[in-house]
Enzyme design. Structure first.
Site, PDB file in Angstrom:
ATOM      1  N   HIS A  11      -2.995  -1.747  -8.843  1.00  6.64           N
ATOM      2  CA  HIS A  11      -1.549  -1.715  -9.129  1.00  6.64           C
ATOM      3  C   HIS A  11      -1.301  -1.300 -10.582  1.00  6.64           C
ATOM      4  O   HIS A  11      -0.391  -0.538 -10.875  1.00  6.64           O
ATOM      5  CB  HIS A  11      -0.936  -3.118  -8.961  1.00  6.64           C
ATOM      6  CG  HIS A  11      -0.941  -3.634  -7.563  1.00  6.64           C
ATOM      7  ND1 HIS A  11      -1.660  -4.739  -7.179  1.00  6.64           N
ATOM      8  CD2 HIS A  11      -0.305  -3.199  -6.458  1.00  6.64           C
ATOM      9  CE1 HIS A  11      -1.454  -4.970  -5.901  1.00  6.64           C
ATOM     10  NE2 HIS A  11      -0.642  -4.052  -5.435  1.00  6.64           N
ATOM     11  N   GLN A  15       6.600  -5.399   7.954  1.00  6.04           N
ATOM     12  CA  GLN A  15       5.420  -4.553   8.134  1.00  6.04           C
ATOM     13  C   GLN A  15       4.192  -5.346   8.571  1.00  6.04           C
ATOM     14  O   GLN A  15       3.114  -4.792   8.699  1.00  6.04           O
ATOM     15  CB  GLN A  15       5.142  -3.726   6.886  1.00  6.04           C
ATOM     16  CG  GLN A  15       4.634  -4.495   5.680  1.00  6.04           C
ATOM     17  CD  GLN A  15       4.575  -3.607   4.448  1.00  6.04           C
ATOM     18  OE1 GLN A  15       5.584  -3.284   3.840  1.00  6.04           O
ATOM     19  NE2 GLN A  15       3.364  -3.203   4.058  1.00  6.04           N
ATOM     20  N   ARG A  51      -5.935  -8.351  -0.782  1.00  8.36           N
ATOM     21  CA  ARG A  51      -6.574  -9.136   0.295  1.00  8.36           C
ATOM     22  C   ARG A  51      -8.029  -9.496  -0.011  1.00  8.36           C
ATOM     23  O   ARG A  51      -8.605 -10.314   0.708  1.00  8.36           O
ATOM     24  CB  ARG A  51      -6.494  -8.370   1.615  1.00  8.36           C
ATOM     25  CG  ARG A  51      -5.085  -8.286   2.181  1.00  8.36           C
ATOM     26  CD  ARG A  51      -5.073  -7.721   3.586  1.00  8.36           C
ATOM     27  NE  ARG A  51      -3.791  -7.910   4.237  1.00  8.36           N
ATOM     28  CZ  ARG A  51      -2.834  -6.967   4.329  1.00  8.36           C
ATOM     29  NH1 ARG A  51      -3.027  -5.771   3.813  1.00  8.36           N
ATOM     30  NH2 ARG A  51      -1.693  -7.234   4.936  1.00  8.36           N
TER      31      ARG A  51
HETATM   32  O1  PAF Z   1       1.573  -0.509  -0.171  1.00  6.74           O
HETATM   33  C1  PAF Z   1       2.277  -1.539  -0.246  1.00  6.74           C
HETATM   34  O2  PAF Z   1       2.057  -2.425  -1.071  1.00  6.74           O
HETATM   35  C2  PAF Z   1       3.440  -1.716   0.719  1.00  6.74           C
HETATM   36  O3  PAF Z   1       3.134  -1.197   1.972  1.00  6.74           O
HETATM   37  C3  PAF Z   1       4.755  -1.111   0.189  1.00  6.74           C
HETATM   38  C4  PAF Z   1       4.665   0.387   0.033  1.00  6.74           C
HETATM   39  C5  PAF Z   1       5.111  -1.744  -1.145  1.00  6.74           C
HETATM   40  C6  PAF Z   1       5.891  -1.410   1.168  1.00  6.74           C
HETATM   41  O4  PAF Z   1       6.065  -2.774   1.356  1.00  6.74           O
END
Ligand code: PAF
Length: 284
Positions: free
Chosen positions: A37, A61, A187
């Site tokens: 990130h 999701q 994860r």
């Molecule tokens: O890749 C991710 O962390 C998620 O799928 C995203 C793009 C932030 C959407 O929730």
């Protein structure tokens, strides 16, 4: 760094920066930041003056038997990391802000979603496309940055942007790996000590696939089987799929052509943890 929880407030802030001629870059995330990130956040700065990181664990999701509840969360740690990386705004809406009662709309992307993650995780990409659309409308970026680790997701988002006419440039940043090759992922914290030791075998297997292609192997099934064979030595892996495919179309020809860039996609379970990874290789 300013934390913003409300969509209207976020939009107002962005509008005022845009009126000053500033370029806005968005880094969508579900938090629990790792170096992957942070590399996206670092890259973001190269594309604009205002960087917004979004932090939202998106329930739509996740499938009913997936890890939404236990997905790792640590707002304070994420706040400090984002701040130390010079992020301007952390957009961290509550679930009710993104999905108020009587929310019925879904964004369904009709390409790239009928294979691999789309099949193994039914509804996953609808949730991703819906939330990404909302995050784009909340943060109105000129540029948005995603990680290559979710390779199929990046293709789905590019398709979404193209077909729904979002005026947003999508950048896909390379995977960041631990020293032993394991792709960074929020994860990874689920892995036991034993599982963590085994996890780098995934990248090892992918590298065998790369080598095979570089040494002249063009037959798709043969490339898959080289990767599979390596993984199958470790009975702890439950293999969801291994697929060498065209990196732009996800097509699966019998044989790849010189100059074609192949992505080798892998999804495996290690215990209860599902890990995905991929590598790119161009056919010589
Ligand atoms: O890749 C991710 O962390 C998620 O799928 C995203 C793009 C932030 C959407 O929730």
């Amino acid at each position: 760094m300013v934390v913003v929880e409300k969509v209207k407030e976020m939009q107002k802030i962005i509008d005022s920066h845009r009126s000053e001629g500033k370029r806005i870059v968005c880094v969508p995330t579900m938090g629990y930041f790792h170096k992957g990130h942070l590399s996206l956040m670092e890259l973001a700065r190269e594309y604009g003056e205002i960087v917004v990181t979004t932090l939202f664990v998106n329930p739509t999701q996740f499938g009913p038997n997936e890890d939404f509840e236990r997905y790792p969360r640590n707002f304070q740690r994420d706040f400090e990391l984002a701040q130390s990386f010079g992020i301007d705004y952390l957009f961290a809406p509550k679930i009710e802000e993104m999905y108020p009662d009587n929310f019925y709309t879904k964004v369904i992307v009709g390409k790239f979603t009928d294979k691999f993650e789309g099949v193994k995780r039914p509804g996953h990409f609808d949730g991703v496309a819906t939330v990404v659309t909302k995050l784009f409308n909340a943060t109105k970026p000129d540029v948005a940055i995603f990680g290559q680790k979710d390779f199929q997701q990046a293709l789905v988002i590019k398709q979404l942007v193209k077909e729904l006419l979002f005026d947003i440039k999508i950048i896909v940043a390379p995977i960041v790996r631990e020293a032993d090759g394991l792709a960074m992922s929020s994860r990874n914290v689920y892995l036991s000590e034993e599982e963590r030791k085994l996890a780098p075998r995934i990248f090892e297997a992918l590298n065998l696939g790369i080598k095979a292609v570089q040494n002249g192997e063009r037959r798709r099934k043969q490339i898959n089987s080289i990767v599979l064979q390596h993984l199958r030595q470790f009975r702890e892996f439950f293999i969801d799929y291994v697929a060498a495919v065209d990196s732009e179309t996800l097509d699966e020809p019998e044989e790849f052509s010189p100059g074609q860039t192949v992505v080798i996609l892998v999804a495996v379970y290690l215990g209860k943890t599902r890990l995905i990874d991929n590598v790119l290789v161009t056919v010589p």
